[in-house]
Design a protein around this motif. Structure first.
Motif, short mmCIF file in Angstrom:
data_model
loop_
_atom_site.label_atom_id
_atom_site.label_comp_id
_atom_site.label_asym_id
_atom_site.label_seq_id
_atom_site.Cartn_x
_atom_site.Cartn_y
_atom_site.Cartn_z
N MET A 198 0.82 -1.21 0.00
CA MET A 198 0.00 0.00 0.00
C MET A 198 0.86 1.27 0.00
SD MET A 198 -3.03 0.97 2.60
CE MET A 198 -3.92 2.48 2.41
N PHE A 199 1.90 1.31 0.87
CA PHE A 199 2.77 2.48 0.92
C PHE A 199 4.12 2.15 0.30
CE2 PHE A 199 -0.25 4.59 3.24
CZ PHE A 199 -0.66 3.87 4.35
N HIS A 209 5.97 7.38 -0.32
CA HIS A 209 6.05 7.55 1.11
C HIS A 209 6.74 8.87 1.49
CE1 HIS A 209 6.16 5.22 5.01
NE2 HIS A 209 6.75 6.34 5.32
N LYS A 214 4.97 12.13 0.22
CA LYS A 214 3.79 12.51 1.01
C LYS A 214 4.22 13.08 2.35
CE LYS A 214 0.08 9.44 -0.46
NZ LYS A 214 -0.56 8.15 -0.13
N TRP A 215 5.25 12.48 2.92
CA TRP A 215 5.67 12.90 4.26
C TRP A 215 6.17 14.33 4.28
CZ3 TRP A 215 4.61 12.53 8.86
CH2 TRP A 215 4.13 11.33 9.37
N ALA A 265 3.12 16.42 4.39
CA ALA A 265 2.42 16.31 5.67
C ALA A 265 3.17 17.11 6.73
CB ALA A 265 2.33 14.85 6.08
N LEU A 266 4.50 16.98 6.75
CA LEU A 266 5.32 17.65 7.75
C LEU A 266 5.25 19.17 7.55
CD1 LEU A 266 7.32 16.97 10.05
CD2 LEU A 266 9.14 17.31 8.39
N LEU A 278 1.89 20.45 8.61
CA LEU A 278 1.76 20.41 10.07
C LEU A 278 2.49 21.59 10.70
CD1 LEU A 278 0.33 18.20 11.70
CD2 LEU A 278 2.59 17.38 12.37
N LEU A 279 3.71 21.82 10.23
CA LEU A 279 4.51 22.91 10.79
C LEU A 279 3.87 24.26 10.49
CD1 LEU A 279 8.18 21.82 10.16
CD2 LEU A 279 7.02 22.08 12.34
N MET A 319 0.96 24.74 12.70
CA MET A 319 1.36 25.05 14.07
C MET A 319 1.74 26.52 14.21
SD MET A 319 1.11 22.66 16.17
CE MET A 319 1.00 20.90 16.36
N PHE A 379 -1.35 28.78 14.15
CA PHE A 379 -2.13 28.75 15.40
C PHE A 379 -1.38 29.44 16.54
CE2 PHE A 379 -4.12 24.79 13.51
CZ PHE A 379 -5.20 25.52 13.03
#
Lengths: 142, 226
Positions: A1-2, A7, A10-11, A14-15, A18-19, A22, A25
């Motif tokens: 699948m991955f 992999h 995508k990461w 995603a990272l 996310l940063l 953060m 916010f």
């Protein structure tokens, strides 16, 4: 699948996401000042003056609501009084006290005209402002 | 600054946890198990709205001095002469909302005595001590409106008859109208105490009678599958 190539690709996203999230916010909120402060900008901007910031808290320490809202005829509506400097030096509205007798006089322009230029007339921290969905204009404007 | 550092460390920690369990999770994904970490892993494809379940930010400095207010212009000289609210609030009873000052209590406890007349500091308000109870259809406690606290600050003509008709049953009031700035909302939610979950019981203060139960809606009474 991955599988591996996908992999890492995508990461990265995603990272990064996310940063970025953060950091967004973690930014400080913009306006954090006193509840019930009124910004009045009916005419100020157009006349090349900073808008007026009226601090309810400061006046409430010294006078009951009745003094301004009954004796002086201030309407319960931000920007609803159509205050001008002509009326003030005539002894109306702010001029009923800010005449050098009860409170300091009108030559202290930038004590009142202290708002950030372009700020629209509103009352700070009001419930209407905090509604997630803005209310109908017809109900809000009068 | 420390806030940035904290969130940065938090983000790194989160991604580390996510990466280790995503590897473990991929092993069992065939069995149909979707772990929280895997949801996070899939977030690149899925709507980002689903990633976080964070608490709302608390106001850090609710009584900031004028130059930090966000709408006073710090470039204006006068802004720096204005009194910071905290300086005036020393010793006054506190609340968790609004100005974080309980203005009514401050008068009751003689911590403040604002003038009733702008020239004559000896004039006293005409205080009327009359509670009006308003029954509420919903299951929240009934409303008790105290004239005393209001007449300490306001003249009768401020509310009557323009906002409230001084007659029993003549005033239709509901929370929607109040939230939009009508009826009680002319002041409450703007200058007098705000409308938040912390202030509901200030007005809704009279518990329903013991035998009270919420009336069933028409849809329930006519429900054929009831």
């Amino acid at each position: 699948m991955f599988c591996n190539a996908e992999h890492s690709f995508k990461w990265k996203y995603a990272l990064l996401g996310l940063l970025a999230g953060m950091f967004v916010f973690a930014l400080p909120p913009t306006a954090k000042a006193e509840y019930a402060d009124v910004i009045i900008n009916n005419y100020a901007d157009a006349a090349g003056m900073r808008p007026v910031v009226f601090p309810h808290w400061f006046h409430r320490v010294r006078f009951r609501c009745k003094v301004c809202h009954a004796d002086l005829g201030f309407q319960f509506k931000a920007g609803g009084n159509k205050i001008t400097m002509a009326k003030i030096i005539d002894g109306k509205f702010c001029g009923a006290c800010h005449n050098g007798e009860i409170a300091w006089s009108v030559e202290n322009c930038n004590m009142c005209h202290s708002g950030i230029p372009g700020t629209p007339t509103h009352i700070h921290g009001s419930t209407v402002q905090r509604l997630v969905a803005p209310p109908y204009k017809a109900l809000n404007s009068k | 600054m420390s806030q940035y550092m904290k969130s940065f460390v938090g983000a790194v920690a989160l991604t580390m946890v996510a990466s280790t369990s995503a590897v473990a999770g991929s092993g069992v994904s065939g069995a149909g198990a979707v772990s929280a970490a895997q949801l996070l892993w899939m977030s690149a494809d899925v709507s980002s709205a689903n990633i976080f379940n964070r608490n709302l930010k608390k106001e850090k400095d609710p009584n900031a001095p004028p130059p930090e207010s966000g709408y006073h212009d710090p470039e204006n000289d006068g802004t720096h002469i204005l009194q910071p609210p905290k300086e005036a609030y020393v010793g006054l009873p506190t609340t968790e909302f609004g100005n974080h000052v309980d203005w009514v209590k401050a008068i009751d406890q003689d911590k403040l005595s604002p003038r009733w007349d702008r020239f004559d500091s000896s004039e006293e308000p005409f205080v009327m001590d009359l509670d009006i109870v308003r029954e509420v259809k919903a299951s929240v406690p009934d409303v008790v409106f105290p004239h005393r606290q209001h007449t300490e600050w306001l003249a009768c003509a401020n509310c009557h008859p323009a906002i409230f008709v001084p007659q029993k049953g003549a005033n239709q009031i509901n929370m929607s109208a109040i939230l939009l700035g009508q009826k009680c909302g002319v002041c409450h939610g703007k200058v007098s105490f705000p409308i938040t979950t912390k202030t509901c019981t200030k007005c809704h203060s009279k518990p329903k009678p013991e035998d009270w139960s919420p009336p069933l809606s028409d849809a329930t009474l006519k429900n054929p599958w009831r």
